[in-house]
Design an enzyme around this catalytic site. Structure first.
Site, PDB file in Angstrom:
ATOM      1  N   ASN A 175       1.279  -1.336  -0.249  1.00  0.00           N
ATOM      2  CA  ASN A 175      -0.469  -0.407   0.004  1.00  0.00           C
ATOM      3  C   ASN A 175       0.609   1.279   0.429  1.00  0.00           C
ATOM      4  O   ASN A 175       1.450   1.495   0.824  1.00  0.00           O
ATOM      5  CB  ASN A 175      -0.847   0.107   1.243  1.00  0.00           C
ATOM      6  CG  ASN A 175      -2.202   1.268   1.386  1.00  0.00           C
ATOM      7  OD1 ASN A 175      -1.678   1.990   0.903  1.00  0.00           O
ATOM      8  ND2 ASN A 175      -2.558   1.062   2.387  1.00  0.00           N
TER       9      ASN A 175
ATOM     10  N   ARG B  48      -2.285  -1.348  -3.549  1.00  0.00           N
ATOM     11  CA  ARG B  48      -3.381   0.126  -3.882  1.00  0.00           C
ATOM     12  C   ARG B  48      -2.564   0.940  -4.926  1.00  0.00           C
ATOM     13  O   ARG B  48      -1.189   0.857  -4.855  1.00  0.00           O
ATOM     14  CB  ARG B  48      -2.619   0.656  -2.372  1.00  0.00           C
ATOM     15  CG  ARG B  48      -3.625   1.899  -2.638  1.00  0.00           C
ATOM     16  CD  ARG B  48      -3.960   2.330  -1.129  1.00  0.00           C
ATOM     17  NE  ARG B  48      -4.276   3.958  -1.793  1.00  0.00           N
ATOM     18  CZ  ARG B  48      -4.122   4.578  -0.536  1.00  0.00           C
ATOM     19  NH1 ARG B  48      -3.435   4.929   0.053  1.00  0.00           N
ATOM     20  NH2 ARG B  48      -5.135   5.928  -0.696  1.00  0.00           N
TER      21      ARG B  48
ATOM     22  N   HIS C 117      -9.385   7.491  -2.426  1.00  0.00           N
ATOM     23  CA  HIS C 117     -10.173   6.834  -0.849  1.00  0.00           C
ATOM     24  C   HIS C 117     -11.231   5.160  -1.270  1.00  0.00           C
ATOM     25  O   HIS C 117     -11.772   5.070   0.251  1.00  0.00           O
ATOM     26  CB  HIS C 117     -10.569   6.986   0.729  1.00  0.00           C
ATOM     27  CG  HIS C 117     -10.031   7.936   1.137  1.00  0.00           C
ATOM     28  ND1 HIS C 117      -9.554   9.813   1.118  1.00  0.00           N
ATOM     29  CD2 HIS C 117      -8.712   7.822   1.078  1.00  0.00           C
ATOM     30  CE1 HIS C 117      -8.675  10.075   1.667  1.00  0.00           C
ATOM     31  NE2 HIS C 117      -7.403   9.684   1.721  1.00  0.00           N
TER      32      HIS C 117
ATOM     33  N   ARG D 218      -3.718  19.649   2.886  1.00  0.00           N
ATOM     34  CA  ARG D 218      -4.165  20.160   2.146  1.00  0.00           C
ATOM     35  C   ARG D 218      -5.225  20.687   1.759  1.00  0.00           C
ATOM     36  O   ARG D 218      -6.305  20.850   2.667  1.00  0.00           O
ATOM     37  CB  ARG D 218      -4.499  18.950   1.078  1.00  0.00           C
ATOM     38  CG  ARG D 218      -3.622  18.181  -0.164  1.00  0.00           C
ATOM     39  CD  ARG D 218      -3.928  16.575  -0.501  1.00  0.00           C
ATOM     40  NE  ARG D 218      -3.660  15.702   0.011  1.00  0.00           N
ATOM     41  CZ  ARG D 218      -3.951  14.425  -0.345  1.00  0.00           C
ATOM     42  NH1 ARG D 218      -5.124  13.979  -0.622  1.00  0.00           N
ATOM     43  NH2 ARG D 218      -3.461  13.093   0.788  1.00  0.00           N
TER      44      ARG D 218
ATOM     45  N   GLU E 100      -7.747  -1.030   4.842  1.00  0.00           N
ATOM     46  CA  GLU E 100      -7.426  -0.997   3.877  1.00  0.00           C
ATOM     47  C   GLU E 100      -6.862  -2.371   3.313  1.00  0.00           C
ATOM     48  O   GLU E 100      -7.083  -2.823   2.083  1.00  0.00           O
ATOM     49  CB  GLU E 100      -7.034   0.436   3.276  1.00  0.00           C
ATOM     50  CG  GLU E 100      -7.789   1.740   3.224  1.00  0.00           C
ATOM     51  CD  GLU E 100      -6.893   3.128   2.690  1.00  0.00           C
ATOM     52  OE1 GLU E 100      -6.250   3.203   3.944  1.00  0.00           O
ATOM     53  OE2 GLU E 100      -7.400   3.196   2.155  1.00  0.00           O
TER      54      GLU E 100
END
Ligand code: ADP
Length: 417
Positions: free
Chosen positions: A7, A99, A188, A249, A392
């Protein structure tokens, strides 16, 4: 069946090795045999590698490189040279899941990696220049170390949002944008999808009968409106810069600010990119940190800018929850996940407060962090409120498990799972 998960983020990588039964998948994620972490952010040109085995042994090393691929190779070599158990684990890997951040319009489901898929990931690097090249490097490193016959699977961050309707994904610019692939993709996806499935499991209700808002609040933050198991709206857009205020961000801002800065101060595109991606959000407003733990401490110490940063974060979170609510037209559960979403009761309370008018009510006795997934809504709340620890890596491993049983590499895109 042993499944390795990689990932990779822009400057870090998490990996783990699962041992899954051939018969049926367990309902809950098993403990991985080992978990690895590579960090390329602390020291310039140095990868910090840390591996923890299920038996509790920890191996740490630093390695001079800026490349994800080199660092991954080094991490696997460390394991290879390490404990006997781990050597056997590596030899017995049946599939490697990655991922991959951007799957564009083509990849709406997890896919066995072929030359064509690799070419698409490379092509889509123009949309995700920090992430897709790192993902591709991981894939090629595995080919190099474990051979090209090793089945590899790409699990795309954008895939779950492939179900967005045009009204949600078309930007109101010139129509030519759409023809160039400039549209909302959303990210996501693995986390939002996992949380939706886990919500159905926890509520003991069919997913295709639920209206959900999932709030992935980590360093990156996004919401998804999920109706009957499909994503119908989300806050991240063409890039992961859109929507909510995040750690570093900005999230959505008036695009006119960019023209103003460009005309008045001569900022270049790259400088504006750095400003919005790395010097904004909680970090930019507070001047203290992008980390909610540090920010909370600064607020307790009386730092007014830290308080302002949190106030803006909450204001925007509530506004976007409202937007997702409008897309859904009803709500069965609001779900919090990721680093901030799983750990900060103050955010749960603040995010829920504006929705008290519709009978959403938290249980004051449940507003504490827990290592378990929990329902923090009051018994008489009209909406359930869940805190779910996102998984995840487990979601990626499950896709690998399904695909390696049903797919042939030639099956390519969109037709499995
Ligand atoms: P990423 O987007 O990098 O995967 P995570 O989901 O791991 O991020 O979230 C990282 C962020 O979560 C940290 O920057 C921090 O703000 C927040 N966080 C993590 N643990 C805690 C905690 N115990 N209390 C408050 N905030 C936390």
């Amino acid at each position: 069946m042993k499944i390795l998960v990689l990932n990779a983020g822009s400057s870090s990588m998490k990996s783990c090795l699962y041992d899954l039964p051939d018969g049926n998948l367990p309902a809950r994620p098993p403990n991985p045999l080992w978990q690895g972490q590579i960090d390329l952010t602390h020291q310039q040109g140095v990868a910090e590698i840390k591996v923890k085995t299920a038996q509790g042994a920890t191996v740490e090393a630093t390695y001079p490189t800026e490349s994800h691929g080199d660092a991954t190779a080094r991490m696997l070599a460390m394991l290879w040279e390490g404990e006997t158990q781990v050597i056997e684990d590596l030899k017995a890997i049946s599939c490697v899941g990655h991922r991959v951040v951007h799957g564009g319009e083509e990849y709406r489901q997890s896919t066995v990696i072929t030359a064509e898929v690799k070419e698409a990931i490379a092509r889509l690097s123009t949309f995700a220049p920090l992430h897709n090249p790192a993902n591709l490097e991981g894939i090629e490193t595995i080919e190099h170390i474990l051979g090209t016959d090793m089945p590899q699977v790409a699990v795309f961050d954008t895939a779950f949002h492939g179900s967005l309707p045009p009204a949600a994904y078309v930007y109101p610019g010139p129509y030519a944008w759409l023809e160039q692939g400039i549209r909302r993709y959303g990210f996501h996806g693995t986390s939002h999808q996992y949380c939706a499935q886990r919500t159905a499991q926890l509520l003991d209700r069919p997913l295709n009968d639920l209206s959900l808002i999932t709030c992935h609040l980590g360093n990156g933050c996004s919401l998804a409106a999920i109706k009957n198991g499909s994503s119908i709206d989300t806050t991240m857009g063409f890039t992961p810069l859109d929507g909510l205020m995040m750690g570093t961000r900005s999230g959505a801002i008036d695009p006119g600010i960019l023209f103003y800065l460009w005309r008045q101060s001569g900022y270049t595109g790259d400088q504006l990119d750095t400003m919005l991606n790395r010097q904004s959000g909680l970090q930019g407003v507070s001047g203290v940190s992008n980390d909610m733990r540090v920010l909370t401490q600064a607020i307790a110490d009386g730092n007014a800018r830290a308080q302002l940063a949190l106030d803006v974060y909450i204001h925007r979170l509530c506004a976007y929850i409202g937007a997702m609510l409008a897309s859904l037209g009803g709500l069965d559960a609001l779900v919090f996940t990721a680093g901030v979403g799983e750990n900060v009761p103050q955010i749960w309370t603040a995010a829920c407060a504006p929705f008290a008018f519709m009978g959403l009510k938290l249980d004051p006795a449940k507003l504490t962090r827990s290592p378990h997934d929990q329902d923090i809504a009051a018994a008489d709340s009209t909406v359930r409120v869940l805190v779910i620890h996102t998984q995840e890596d487990w979601a990626i491993a499950q896709d690998c498990w399904h695909l390696t049983r049903t797919a042939t590499p030639a099956a390519g895109k969109n037709d499995d799972l």
